[in-house]
Design an enzyme around this catalytic site. Structure first.
Site, PDB file in Angstrom:
ATOM      1  CE  LYS A 126       6.067 -52.924  -7.280  1.00 52.22           C
ATOM      2  NZ  LYS A 126       5.299 -54.105  -7.738  1.00 52.22           N
ATOM      3  CG  ASP A 166       2.585 -51.780  -8.284  1.00 53.01           C
ATOM      4  OD1 ASP A 166       2.526 -53.013  -8.247  1.00 53.01           O
ATOM      5  OD2 ASP A 166       2.278 -51.074  -7.304  1.00 53.01           O
TER       6      ASP A 166
HETATM    7  P1  NDP Z   1      -4.366 -49.694 -10.096  1.00 53.82           P
HETATM    8  O1  NDP Z   1      -3.751 -48.373  -9.852  1.00 53.82           O
HETATM    9  O2  NDP Z   1      -4.816 -50.055 -11.456  1.00 53.82           O
HETATM   10  O3  NDP Z   1      -5.604 -49.898  -9.116  1.00 53.82           O
HETATM   11  C1  NDP Z   1      -5.473 -49.813  -7.748  1.00 53.82           C
HETATM   12  C2  NDP Z   1      -6.851 -49.922  -7.113  1.00 53.82           C
HETATM   13  O4  NDP Z   1      -6.707 -50.017  -5.699  1.00 53.82           O
HETATM   14  C3  NDP Z   1      -7.710 -48.716  -7.372  1.00 53.82           C
HETATM   15  O5  NDP Z   1      -9.049 -49.100  -7.363  1.00 53.82           O
HETATM   16  C4  NDP Z   1      -7.395 -47.828  -6.183  1.00 53.82           C
HETATM   17  O6  NDP Z   1      -8.412 -46.904  -5.871  1.00 53.82           O
HETATM   18  C5  NDP Z   1      -7.261 -48.842  -5.078  1.00 53.82           C
HETATM   19  N1  NDP Z   1      -6.307 -48.347  -4.078  1.00 53.82           N
HETATM   20  C6  NDP Z   1      -4.998 -48.064  -4.269  1.00 53.82           C
HETATM   21  N2  NDP Z   1      -4.435 -47.604  -3.153  1.00 53.82           N
HETATM   22  C7  NDP Z   1      -5.417 -47.582  -2.234  1.00 53.82           C
HETATM   23  C8  NDP Z   1      -5.470 -47.208  -0.881  1.00 53.82           C
HETATM   24  N3  NDP Z   1      -4.373 -46.732  -0.250  1.00 53.82           N
HETATM   25  N4  NDP Z   1      -6.658 -47.355  -0.241  1.00 53.82           N
HETATM   26  C9  NDP Z   1      -7.752 -47.839  -0.888  1.00 53.82           C
HETATM   27  N5  NDP Z   1      -7.757 -48.199  -2.191  1.00 53.82           N
HETATM   28  C10 NDP Z   1      -6.620 -48.073  -2.831  1.00 53.82           C
HETATM   29  O7  NDP Z   1      -3.306 -50.765  -9.546  1.00 53.82           O
HETATM   30  P2  NDP Z   1      -3.229 -52.329  -9.846  1.00 53.82           P
HETATM   31  O8  NDP Z   1      -4.577 -52.906 -10.032  1.00 53.82           O
HETATM   32  O9  NDP Z   1      -2.199 -52.530 -10.876  1.00 53.82           O
HETATM   33  O10 NDP Z   1      -2.589 -52.855  -8.468  1.00 53.82           O
HETATM   34  C11 NDP Z   1      -3.402 -53.320  -7.390  1.00 53.82           C
HETATM   35  C12 NDP Z   1      -2.572 -54.185  -6.471  1.00 53.82           C
HETATM   36  O11 NDP Z   1      -2.082 -55.324  -7.213  1.00 53.82           O
HETATM   37  C13 NDP Z   1      -1.308 -53.549  -5.886  1.00 53.82           C
HETATM   38  O12 NDP Z   1      -1.065 -54.107  -4.614  1.00 53.82           O
HETATM   39  C14 NDP Z   1      -0.213 -53.989  -6.852  1.00 53.82           C
HETATM   40  O13 NDP Z   1       1.064 -53.952  -6.241  1.00 53.82           O
HETATM   41  C15 NDP Z   1      -0.670 -55.408  -7.118  1.00 53.82           C
HETATM   42  N6  NDP Z   1      -0.154 -56.044  -8.331  1.00 53.82           N
HETATM   43  C16 NDP Z   1      -0.270 -55.445  -9.562  1.00 53.82           C
HETATM   44  C17 NDP Z   1       0.184 -56.097 -10.681  1.00 53.82           C
HETATM   45  C18 NDP Z   1      -0.002 -55.533 -12.047  1.00 53.82           C
HETATM   46  O14 NDP Z   1       0.374 -56.211 -13.005  1.00 53.82           O
HETATM   47  N7  NDP Z   1      -0.585 -54.349 -12.210  1.00 53.82           N
HETATM   48  C19 NDP Z   1       0.867 -57.385 -10.598  1.00 53.82           C
HETATM   49  C20 NDP Z   1       0.864 -57.968  -9.276  1.00 53.82           C
HETATM   50  C21 NDP Z   1       0.386 -57.291  -8.200  1.00 53.82           C
HETATM   51  P3  NDP Z   1      -8.213 -45.366  -6.307  1.00 53.82           P
HETATM   52  O15 NDP Z   1      -8.217 -45.386  -7.811  1.00 53.82           O
HETATM   53  O16 NDP Z   1      -9.360 -44.647  -5.726  1.00 53.82           O
HETATM   54  O17 NDP Z   1      -6.889 -44.958  -5.738  1.00 53.82           O
HETATM   55  O1  2IT Z   2       3.724 -56.560  -8.316  1.00 57.56           O
HETATM   56  C1  2IT Z   2       3.966 -56.988  -9.476  1.00 57.56           C
HETATM   57  O2  2IT Z   2       4.275 -58.150  -9.696  1.00 57.56           O
HETATM   58  C2  2IT Z   2       3.818 -56.033 -10.583  1.00 57.56           C
HETATM   59  N1  2IT Z   2       3.439 -54.884 -10.366  1.00 57.56           N
HETATM   60  C3  2IT Z   2       4.151 -56.469 -11.988  1.00 57.56           C
HETATM   61  C4  2IT Z   2       5.630 -56.342 -12.240  1.00 57.56           C
HETATM   62  C5  2IT Z   2       6.063 -56.610 -13.658  1.00 57.56           C
HETATM   63  O3  2IT Z   2       7.279 -56.480 -13.874  1.00 57.56           O
HETATM   64  O4  2IT Z   2       5.257 -56.950 -14.508  1.00 57.56           O
END
Ligand code: NDP
Ligand code: 2IT
Length: 444
Positions: A126, A166
């Site tokens: 990461k 992420d």
């Molecule tokens: P994005 O940046 O696309 O979206 C994040 C969302 O969560 C936004 O709505 C954001 O609001 C909100 N958010 C982030 N930080 C905070 C905080 N500290 N307090 C309140 N709201 C918060 O990220 P993703 O959708 O990609 O990721 C979301 C989660 O999923 C994370 O935990 C990530 O690690 C996990 N994840 C992502 C993957 C991927 O493929 N993208 C894969 C597996 C897991 P705002 O815009 O207002 O900050």
């Molecule tokens: O938390 C996760 O699994 C991710 N943000 C996706 C990682 C990836 O390599 O696609």
């Protein structure tokens, strides 16, 4: 003292300033007790757990960039290469002001087991930076990404380490970083996933984490004789994972009534309109306050609070530690049947315990959200064979991977006497392959 307790005590002492990392290690090691107890002598002899909790290496670097006013800004960049026993390091890059080493170590550690669960050959890593893309111009984001990659490129490679998106890192950021890698090395290599479709990205990668979450949820519900169709669902977050979780849940016949961002949350009694959400978040990069301008029946609330809403299924899809004990109590009191984590570690340890003790099905993130990284690995396969598969083909593979993960978690929990505990099941199933590979490859 039991082996697990010895290692946990040492992790707590050595990483006292990294509470999220301690939390993640505690959850994993606690639930590995049945398998560790059964192999204690063998594991102790090769220092397996001590090696597992220490990253292979941590790289930190300065990221200087010039803002639109001509002022130089400096952020801190990181890559945590945690474990490559079963494949090249793989895991996303988080760009958020809260990023520090403890967050990336927790995420890298989780990623080891998640990636193993996918059944694909990827290790755990990461990275990211405390840079905040919010409120920055495209040009500023580009200059940051170029500077970040100017250092990171030394440490990544298609068989070495393959970052992805992420929080805060989406298609725009991946594009700028890929361009800079190519410019420095002249190599057209699969060193990032989540790439644009015109330059090596995979169809369905954008949707994969959210869709995968629903495929996993549906399968666990099925194993418990519950139908997802007709259920009311609460989602938190409004980013990549949340948007496509809402879309797939809706396609599967559920009604999603909430979403949130860091300033507030929306309740839409008619079901969240995904097209509206995409317009606000993906196109305008705006706040959720705008949602009610498109949907007059919806209500916007300042601050946190999604989990007070009555629902059958809860899908936390925003960030770590966003579902607390008091939220778990609300969910149980409102008759919630299942919580499935789209985000990484969104549920605190005490909240998880409360949910499980009160009969709520609980799908931990490392299993439930593994569809994103699994599809990243499928992107790597397509790049390696210089072909691209259709949306349907990738989506089919994603579905079968998620169904397989659900069954593996179920069976591992059962095998070690914890039937229905998918935290134990996910951790043991993910750990087994990594442990075997680490033992086979000798002490390193
Ligand atoms: P994005 O940046 O696309 O979206 C994040 C969302 O969560 C936004 O709505 C954001 O609001 C909100 N958010 C982030 N930080 C905070 C905080 N500290 N307090 C309140 N709201 C918060 O990220 P993703 O959708 O990609 O990721 C979301 C989660 O999923 C994370 O935990 C990530 O690690 C996990 N994840 C992502 C993957 C991927 O493929 N993208 C894969 C597996 C897991 P705002 O815009 O207002 O900050
Ligand atoms: O938390 C996760 O699994 C991710 N943000 C996706 C990682 C990836 O390599 O696609």
């Amino acid at each position: 003292m039991a082996y697990v307790d010895e290692v946990l005590a040492s992790v707590k002492a050595k990483n006292a300033n990294e509470p999220e990392f301690i939390q993640a290690v505690t959850e994993v090691l606690d639930s590995l007790r049945p398998i560790v107890d059964a192999h204690e002598e063998e594991y102790r002899k090769v220092g397996l757990l001590e090696r597992l909790v220490e990253p292979d290496r941590v790289i930190t670097f300065r990221v200087p960039w010039t803002d639109d006013n001509g002022n130089v800004q400096v952020n801190r960049g990181y890559r945590v290469q945690f474990n490559n026993a079963i494949g090249p390091y793989k895991g996303g890059l988080r760009l958020h002001p809260t990023v520090y080493l403890g967050i990336l170590k927790f995420l890298g550690f989780e990623q080891i087991f998640k990636n193993s669960l996918t059944s694909l050959p990827i290790g755990g890593g990461k990275g990211g930076s405390d840079f905040d893309p919010k409120g920055k111009s495209d040009a500023e984001v580009m200059r940051f990404c170029q500077s970040f990659m100017t250092e990171l490129y030394k440490y990544i490679g298609p068989d070495e380490d393959v970052p992805a998106g992420d929080i805060g890192t989406g298609a725009r950021e991946i594009g700028y970083m890929y361009g800079q890698y190519k410019r420095i090395t002249s190599q057209y290599q699969s060193i990032l996933t989540g790439k644009g479709l015109s330059y090596g990205g995979s169809l369905a990668r954008t949707q994969a984490t959210g869709y995968g979450l629903l495929y996993f949820t549906q399968e666990i519900l099925k194993l418990n004789n519950i139908d997802l169709a007709g259920k009311t669902v609460c989602v938190s977050g409004a980013g990549n994972v949340a948007i496509y979780a809402i879309q797939k849940a809706t396609q599967l016949g559920a009604k999603v009534v909430t979403c949130s961002d860091s300033t507030g949350w929306v309740y839409d009694p008619d079901g969240i309109d995904v097209a509206v959400l995409q317009e606000i978040k993906e196109v305008k990069r705006a706040r959720l306050t705008e949602y009610k301008n498109y949907r007059p029946n919806a209500v916007y609330h300042e601050g946190r609070g999604v989990w007070v809403t009555k629902c059958d299924i809860a899908l936390p899809c925003a960030t770590q530690n966003e579902l607390l004990l008091e939220d778990a109590k609300n969910l149980v009191a409102n008759g919630c049947l299942g919580v499935f984590e789209g985000a990484n570690m969104p549920t605190t340890l005490d909240a998880t315990k409360y949910l499980q003790e009160n009969g709520v099905l609980f799908g931990p993130g490392k299993a439930a959200n593994a569809g994103g990284v699994a599809t990243s690995a499928l992107e790597m396969s397509q790049n390696a064979e210089r072909l691209s598969w259709s949306f349907e083909e990738v989506d089919q593979k994603l579905q079968s991977i998620m169904v397989n993960i659900a069954h593996n978690c179920d069976e591992a929990a059962r095998k070690y006497g914890h039937e229905g505990d998918y935290v134990v099941g996910a951790n043991i199933a993910g750990f087994e392959k990594v442990a075997d590979a680490m033992i086979a490859q000798g002490v390193y």
